[in-house]
Design a protein around this motif. Structure first.
Motif, PDB file in Angstrom:
ATOM      1  N   GLN A  67       0.820  -1.214   0.000  1.00 57.38           N
ATOM      2  CA  GLN A  67       0.000   0.000   0.000  1.00 57.38           C
ATOM      3  C   GLN A  67       0.855   1.266   0.000  1.00 57.38           C
ATOM      4  O   GLN A  67       0.355   2.356  -0.231  1.00 57.38           O
ATOM      5  N   ASN A  68       2.157   1.129   0.224  1.00 62.00           N
ATOM      6  CA  ASN A  68       3.066   2.272   0.201  1.00 62.00           C
ATOM      7  C   ASN A  68       3.773   2.427  -1.144  1.00 62.00           C
ATOM      8  O   ASN A  68       4.732   3.185  -1.249  1.00 62.00           O
ATOM      9  N   THR A  95     -10.363  -0.562  -1.177  1.00 59.55           N
ATOM     10  CA  THR A  95      -9.744   0.200  -0.090  1.00 59.55           C
ATOM     11  C   THR A  95     -10.434   1.527   0.169  1.00 59.55           C
ATOM     12  O   THR A  95     -10.369   2.042   1.271  1.00 59.55           O
ATOM     13  N   ARG A 112      -7.221  -3.181  -4.145  1.00 59.72           N
ATOM     14  CA  ARG A 112      -5.938  -3.880  -4.091  1.00 59.72           C
ATOM     15  C   ARG A 112      -6.128  -5.229  -4.757  1.00 59.72           C
ATOM     16  O   ARG A 112      -7.156  -5.881  -4.585  1.00 59.72           O
ATOM     17  N   GLY A 116      -2.073  -7.250  -2.734  1.00 61.86           N
ATOM     18  CA  GLY A 116      -2.114  -5.979  -2.022  1.00 61.86           C
ATOM     19  C   GLY A 116      -1.633  -4.780  -2.820  1.00 61.86           C
ATOM     20  O   GLY A 116      -1.522  -3.680  -2.278  1.00 61.86           O
ATOM     21  N   PRO A 118      -1.861  -1.576  -4.936  1.00 59.74           N
ATOM     22  CA  PRO A 118      -2.951  -0.618  -5.101  1.00 59.74           C
ATOM     23  C   PRO A 118      -3.258  -0.343  -6.568  1.00 59.74           C
ATOM     24  O   PRO A 118      -2.370  -0.299  -7.415  1.00 59.74           O
TER      25      PRO A 118
END
Length: 127
Positions: A67-68, A95, A112, A116, A118
């Motif tokens: 997610q980063n 999300t 996601r 995971g 994005p």
């Protein structure tokens, strides 16, 4: 110098599972696969969107918190709400959204994939 588009590449912990999700859930077709020196798949939609999926381990990358990510895949769909329902039914995660931008009159949100990564989602009205 002339730049030409190529596929966005997603480095994966489980390339075969991720390829199957993009193929079966998002409708990408696998156009080429390599497995002799490294595992890599080219995928493309009927509208010409292209991605590549490779083994993160084989590329010497240890994925962090997905997610980063500082590079985000963005896609356009006709019906954001319906698309989110489809994603939820097939192992993806919504999300945020769907949300409606009152000023510019478009739907948007984010999902996601099964690892995971994005993905931003907008409709055709997005400026």
């Amino acid at each position: 110098m002339t730049l030409r588009p190529r596929e966005t590449v997603i480095l994966s912990d489980g390339p075969s599972v991720l390829v199957a999700w993009y193929r079966d859930v998002l409708g990408f077709a696998v156009t080429r696969e390599f497995s002799d020196r490294y595992q890599y798949s080219n995928l493309e939609t009927s509208t010409g969107m292209r991605i590549g999926i490779a083994s993160a381990k084989e590329m010497g990358v240890e994925p962090g918190e997905r997610q980063n990510n500082t590079v985000v895949l963005q896609i356009e769909v006709d019906d954001v709400r319906g698309f989110f329902d489809h994603v939820r039914e097939h192992g993806g995660e919504v999300t945020f959204g769907p949300s409606f931008d009152e000023k510019d009159k478009f739907w948007f949100g984010a999902i996601r994939d099964v690892e995971g990564n994005p993905i931003w989602v907008v409709d055709a009205q997005c400026p």
